[in-house]
Scaffold this motif. Structure first.
Motif, short mmCIF file in Angstrom:
data_model
loop_
_atom_site.label_atom_id
_atom_site.label_comp_id
_atom_site.label_asym_id
_atom_site.label_seq_id
_atom_site.Cartn_x
_atom_site.Cartn_y
_atom_site.Cartn_z
N ASP A 32 10.11 4.19 -12.59
CA ASP A 32 9.35 4.05 -11.35
C ASP A 32 8.75 2.65 -11.29
O ASP A 32 7.87 2.33 -12.07
N GLN A 80 -4.67 -1.93 -8.44
CA GLN A 80 -6.07 -1.76 -8.84
C GLN A 80 -6.22 -1.77 -10.36
O GLN A 80 -7.17 -2.34 -10.89
N ARG A 81 -5.27 -1.15 -11.05
CA ARG A 81 -5.32 -1.18 -12.52
C ARG A 81 -5.21 -2.61 -13.04
O ARG A 81 -5.91 -3.01 -13.96
N GLN A 132 -2.45 1.83 -6.73
CA GLN A 132 -2.96 2.21 -8.05
C GLN A 132 -2.60 1.15 -9.09
O GLN A 132 -3.41 0.79 -9.92
N LEU A 133 -1.35 0.66 -9.02
CA LEU A 133 -0.94 -0.37 -9.98
C LEU A 133 -1.73 -1.65 -9.75
O LEU A 133 -2.22 -2.28 -10.69
N GLY A 142 8.96 2.58 -4.36
CA GLY A 142 9.61 3.63 -3.59
C GLY A 142 10.83 4.19 -4.28
O GLY A 142 10.87 5.34 -4.67
N TYR A 182 7.16 1.50 -8.67
CA TYR A 182 6.12 1.55 -7.62
C TYR A 182 6.57 0.85 -6.35
O TYR A 182 5.77 0.28 -5.62
N GLU A 227 0.80 -1.23 0.00
CA GLU A 227 0.00 0.00 0.00
C GLU A 227 0.83 1.28 0.00
O GLU A 227 0.31 2.34 0.30
N ARG A 228 2.10 1.18 -0.37
CA ARG A 228 2.90 2.39 -0.42
C ARG A 228 3.39 2.66 -1.84
O ARG A 228 3.30 1.83 -2.72
N TYR A 229 3.93 3.86 -2.02
CA TYR A 229 4.62 4.25 -3.26
C TYR A 229 3.76 4.10 -4.52
O TYR A 229 4.26 3.76 -5.58
N GLY A 230 2.47 4.31 -4.40
CA GLY A 230 1.62 4.21 -5.58
C GLY A 230 1.22 2.79 -5.93
O GLY A 230 0.47 2.57 -6.89
#
Lengths: 327, 407
Positions: free
Chosen positions: B349, B298-299, B295-296, B353, B351, B289-292
């Protein structure tokens, strides 16, 4: 999806927008959105917590209505933009079916809200008087920071995953440029003369400077507080003072806020704050800087005249950003 | 036209002159168009139909304990994520799939695809022998290869190949991450339980290597054999297997996973379990649940209807790396992209960190490793306090001096 275009909660909205003006100095209250505890913490001007009320789920971006009687909160986990009354702190309206809003900017017309929809790779535009979605723009994945220029001509939005700053021309309602920037662009600040757009690039550990006239990157400022490696410097939120002289940049994992002299682009100081500062807020007299420390569940309050920390105040879980009612 | 006398004789130009002029104009228009036209960067995903690696491993009574998915879904997601980047660059990124039939030779097929201009960049979801055959056949050419699946440290050492980049973490990177975690807590005395399969032995050996590297004490390595044979009780009874030893932690090497899942709460001493059960080291987890990462995740879930795993991340990272290299070079040429991937400016990136980069000495993607339970990421390695002279990520896996990759 059709549902996104649905008109929602119009009645509540009409109620939300019928009030008169607030007093000249506002209530002096500071609102903090806490994205993990889904609460909004309220502090008075003496930095005392006077309230911590449950909000919609995962509240992040916040903005006042033009009359400053209400404020809007983007709640990603409810796909809602909630509207609260500043004085009573009660929910007075909702714009529903906003897909996963992160943050937004209110256009200077006071009516059109440009919203970044984190999971849908879109910036959507809502008329806050009717609650209706009036436009949508395709962006790169994970749109985040949104900024409308004070002349109302352009709206900028970052795409964190695509490393792009999208430029929306308001008159033609078109994306007129995709500016490639450094890794993971997050938030914006505009110099008061409107000439330079500063954008934080989180994983590049830098702020990139975009020339607004040519819409191209013309400079970069890197940060390296003493004792931190490059990969530990992850800038997110930033503010530029009204006189255009000073800037503040929250450095994320480096646990510092950088203070800059804007004309020379030189770093003046690094202020040690809490754990992973992201969100920033500046009081209207610009004497107090508020820093949201996402991983220590507290905020740091900084005196900007001597650049010293005044105090830290525990708030909710994962504080995101601020609204300050002092105008 | 000038009115020089030599030309005045032919007041009307012959038809072929007109035709040629027209052709020139058309050619010029076409060239001008081509210069501004979109460049396409094509990536091909090579796999085998009926690859036994992806056969469902059926456990007793219909349980499926190992659920492997090809890295293809991750690669597809990254292609989708990159469309707007392409818009900004004036490029398009495409992914084609080619599943080899039993009688097809992968090196031949890859070579044909390259020569016919289908792609210069390949993601190879193949068994190790075939992966190496493709890399050997391609050596030195205009080709760029990615390994999204094989975690064998050999491919990062003696058996490395110059065109082969690894986006999946290697076994030793993951074991180093676990060893750092144990060392940081000073739970230093470890009992190792090793299963009967060759993969179990490889896992156990890799952990013992990491234990040595980070100063842990392996008090004993005990073999186990799944089953109920009373004559083998000391090999299959967990209480017996974990009795009469002085340890703080159990490391279990069970690649099939059918034995390891019974070890927590059945140990003779109240001790935590790591390795194939309990705390597990991987390159990605669906609960991060960190560093975005949400979002990845969920996508990915939205695209595929399932949870993102390490191999999915590796497929995603391969495409993401190519897109980043193309952004830096504005080129679609495999040689230029390869050079960009290894250049000091390159990073993307992941994701996790820290921006991720490739190790120049063996083309392994440097990356943080997640230490997770079933439903939570407990820590991210490299852990605080494990330092390195240039990059703390190089505390995980083969560093330059010990890689053994000839270059």
């Amino acid at each position: 999806m059709n549902c996104r275009r649905r008109v929602a909660a119009i009645g509540a909205l009409a109620l939300a927008l019928t009030s008169g003006h607030a007093s000249a100095k506002g209530t002096g209250l500071v609102f903090v959105s806490n994205e993990k505890s889904s609460t909004i913490t309220v502090l008075d001007a003496n930095h005392h917590v006077i309230d911590n009320f449950p909000s919609c789920a995962r509240p992040r971006g916040m903005v006042f209505t033009p009359d400053r009687m209400r404020f809007l909160v983007g709640c990603a986990d409810d796909s809602v933009i909630a509207i609260y009354d500043v004085a009573t702190r009660k929910l007075v309206g909702r714009i529903r079916d906003v897909p996963r809003p992160e943050t937004f900017a209110l256009h200077p017309d006071g009516r059109h809200l440009y919203v970044s929809n984190e999971e849908d790779a879109e910036v959507t535009v809502y008329d806050i008087e009717t609650g209706e979605q009036v436009a949508a723009f395709q962006t790169g994945e994970e749109p985040e920071g949104v900024l409308a220029t004070p002349d109302g001509k352009l709206v900028f939005a970052t795409s964190e995953a695509a490393n792009i700053v999208h430029v929306i021309d308001v008159a033609s309602q078109k994306v007129i440029k995709d500016i490639l920037v450094a890794t993971r662009p997050r938030r914006f600040a505009l110099t008061p003369d409107g000439k330079e757009l500063w954008v934080s690039a989180e994983l590049a550990g830098a702020v990139e400077i975009i020339d607004v006239a040519s819409l191209s990157v013309t400079g970069e400022i890197s940060f390296r507080p003493k004792g931190f490696r490059r990969e530990e410097v992850t800038p997110v939120d930033l503010r530029i003072s009204r006189d255009g002289k000073r800037a503040y940049v929250a450095l994320g994992r480096a646990n510092h806020v950088a203070v800059l002299d804007v004309p020379s682009r030189q770093i003046v100081d690094y202020i040690l704050v809490g754990h992973r500062p992201w969100g920033l807020g500046l009081s209207s007299d610009e004497k107090t800087l508020y820093v949201a420390n996402g991983l220590s569940d507290d905020i740091t309050i900084v005196d900007t005249e001597n650049l010293k920390v005044v105090t830290s105040v525990p708030v909710g879980q994962v504080p995101y950003g601020f609204l300050i009612d002092d105008q | 036209m000038t009115s020089r006398p030599a030309y005045r004789r032919n007041r009307i130009a012959p038809i072929w002159v007109v035709a040629m002029a027209l052709a020139l104009v058309l050619l010029a228009l076409f060239c001008a168009h081509a210069a501004y036209a979109q460049q396409n960067l094509a990536i091909a995903y090579i796999s085998r139909t009926d690859d036994p690696y992806y056969e469902p491993h059926r456990g007793y009574t219909g349980l499926q304990l190992i659920d492997r998915h090809p890295a293809l879904d991750g690669a597809k997601l990254a292609i989708r994520d990159s469309q707007i980047t392409g818009r900004a660059l004036g490029m398009t990124f495409t992914l084609s799939e080619r599943a080899l039939e039993a009688n097809e030779d992968p090196a031949t097929v890859v070579s044909q695809l390259r020569q016919s201009g289908v792609a210069q960049i390949f993601i190879l979801d193949l068994p190790q022998r075939e992966l190496l055959a493709v890399a050997d056949a391609a050596k030195g050419g205009d080709i760029l290869l990615f390994n999204p699946r094989d975690d064998d440290p050999l491919l990062r050492g003696k058996e490395c190949r110059p065109d082969l980049f690894h986006t999946i973490s290697s076994l030793d990177m993951r074991m180093d991450a676990l060893a750092q975690f144990v060392r940081q807590r000073a739970w230093d005395r470890v009992l190792v339980l090793e299963g009967p399969l060759p993969e179990d032995h490889a896992l156990s050996s890799a952990f013992q290597g990491s234990a040595h590297k980070f100063g842990l004490k392996v008090v004993e390595v005990r073999p186990f054999v799944p089953g109920n044979d009373p004559r083998q009780r000391e090999l299959s009874n967990i209480a017996l297997l974990t009795a009469e030893a002085n340890y703080q932690l159990v490391f279990v090497a069970d690649s099939a996973g059918d034995f390891a899942r019974y070890i927590p709460y059945q140990t003779h001493e109240p001790r935590p379990v790591i390795g194939s059960e309990g705390l597990i080291a991987e390159g990605w987890h669906w609960t991060f649940e960190r560093y975005g990462a949400p979002q990845l995740n969920q996508r990915f879930a939205k695209l595929t209807g399932r949870r993102m795993q390490e191999e999915d991340w590796a497929g995603w990272a391969a495409v993401k790396a190519v897109v980043q290299a193309a952004t830096q070079t504005r080129s679609t040429d495999a040689k230029a992209l390869k050079a960009a991937l290894l250049s000091p400016e390159f990073q993307f990136d992941g994701y996790k960190g820290t921006a991720v980069t490739f190790r120049a000495w063996n083309r392994q993607l440097r990356q943080p490793i997640l230490l997770h339970t079933y439903d939570a990421v407990i820590a991210v390695a490299p852990l605080e306090g494990f330092l390195h002279e240039t990059n703390t990520l190089d505390t995980l896996g083969l560093d330059r001096p010990e890689s053994g990759c000839p270059g």
